[in-house]
Design a protein around this motif. Structure first.
Motif, PDB file in Angstrom:
ATOM      1  N   GLY A  17       0.753  -1.318  -0.036  1.00 52.64           N
ATOM      2  CA  GLY A  17      -0.038   0.039  -0.040  1.00 52.64           C
ATOM      3  C   GLY A  17       0.897   1.440  -0.148  1.00 52.64           C
ATOM      4  N   LEU A  18       0.336   2.451  -0.010  1.00 54.38           N
ATOM      5  CA  LEU A  18       0.769   3.695   0.141  1.00 54.38           C
ATOM      6  C   LEU A  18       1.515   3.957   1.607  1.00 54.38           C
ATOM      7  CD1 LEU A  18      -1.836   5.908  -1.789  1.00 54.38           C
ATOM      8  CD2 LEU A  18       0.409   5.107  -2.873  1.00 54.38           C
ATOM      9  N   TRP A  44       8.118   8.265   6.119  1.00 55.37           N
ATOM     10  CA  TRP A  44       6.519   8.028   6.864  1.00 55.37           C
ATOM     11  C   TRP A  44       6.350   9.333   7.609  1.00 55.37           C
ATOM     12  CZ3 TRP A  44       4.814   7.300  11.681  1.00 55.37           C
ATOM     13  CH2 TRP A  44       3.337   6.984  11.966  1.00 55.37           C
ATOM     14  N   THR A  56       5.305  12.539   6.022  1.00 51.99           N
ATOM     15  CA  THR A  56       3.835  12.629   5.554  1.00 51.99           C
ATOM     16  C   THR A  56       2.940  13.088   6.560  1.00 51.99           C
ATOM     17  OG1 THR A  56       3.442  10.267   5.644  1.00 51.99           O
ATOM     18  CG2 THR A  56       4.470  10.769   3.686  1.00 51.99           C
ATOM     19  N   TRP A  71       1.885   6.560   3.175  1.00 53.91           N
ATOM     20  CA  TRP A  71       1.207   7.371   4.182  1.00 53.91           C
ATOM     21  C   TRP A  71      -0.157   6.532   5.076  1.00 53.91           C
ATOM     22  CZ3 TRP A  71      -3.820   8.630   3.300  1.00 53.91           C
ATOM     23  CH2 TRP A  71      -4.418   8.725   1.777  1.00 53.91           C
ATOM     24  N   GLU A  72      -0.449   5.430   4.377  1.00 51.78           N
ATOM     25  CA  GLU A  72      -1.613   4.695   4.705  1.00 51.78           C
ATOM     26  C   GLU A  72      -1.305   3.643   5.834  1.00 51.78           C
ATOM     27  OE1 GLU A  72      -3.553   3.043   1.340  1.00 51.78           O
ATOM     28  OE2 GLU A  72      -4.592   4.831   0.901  1.00 51.78           O
ATOM     29  N   ARG A  73      -0.098   3.293   5.963  1.00 48.96           N
ATOM     30  CA  ARG A  73       0.553   2.105   6.705  1.00 48.96           C
ATOM     31  C   ARG A  73       0.543   2.657   8.338  1.00 48.96           C
ATOM     32  NH1 ARG A  73       6.119   0.288   3.895  1.00 48.96           N
ATOM     33  NH2 ARG A  73       5.139   0.244   1.885  1.00 48.96           N
TER      34      ARG A  73
END
Length: 84
Positions: A1-2, A19, A22, A4-6
């Motif tokens: 996944g992206l 990270w 972001t 910034w979504e983790r």
């Protein structure tokens, strides 16, 4: 996944700087992060079917450490007074 979504626990050490860049450090972003952390803590330790004393004891231990940190200068000044 992206990236910034983790969640933080899925970010590798080499990706940590990217990270963090972001993340939003505005007051609204920080408040959202605190609310998300509190809700995940409550979901994991407080609002469970058969909960134990772990969640409440962690809050109590955190409060004890925080209050010791706040009063450390007072304790440090009176540490050497043995007979008062």
């Amino acid at each position: 996944g992206l990236l910034w979504e983790r969640p933080l626990m899925e970010v590798r050490l080499g990706e940590l700087h990217a990270w963090i860049s972001t993340c939003s450090f505005s007051p609204q972003g920080l408040l959202g992060a605190v609310q998300k952390a509190w809700s995940s803590y409550c979901a994991k330790y407080i609002h469970v079917r058969q909960g134990g004393p772990a969640g409440i004891s962690m809050l109590l231990a955190g409060y004890c450490l925080l209050s010791y940190g706040w009063n450390y200068q007072h304790f440090k000044r009176h540490r050497w007074r043995k007979y008062h």
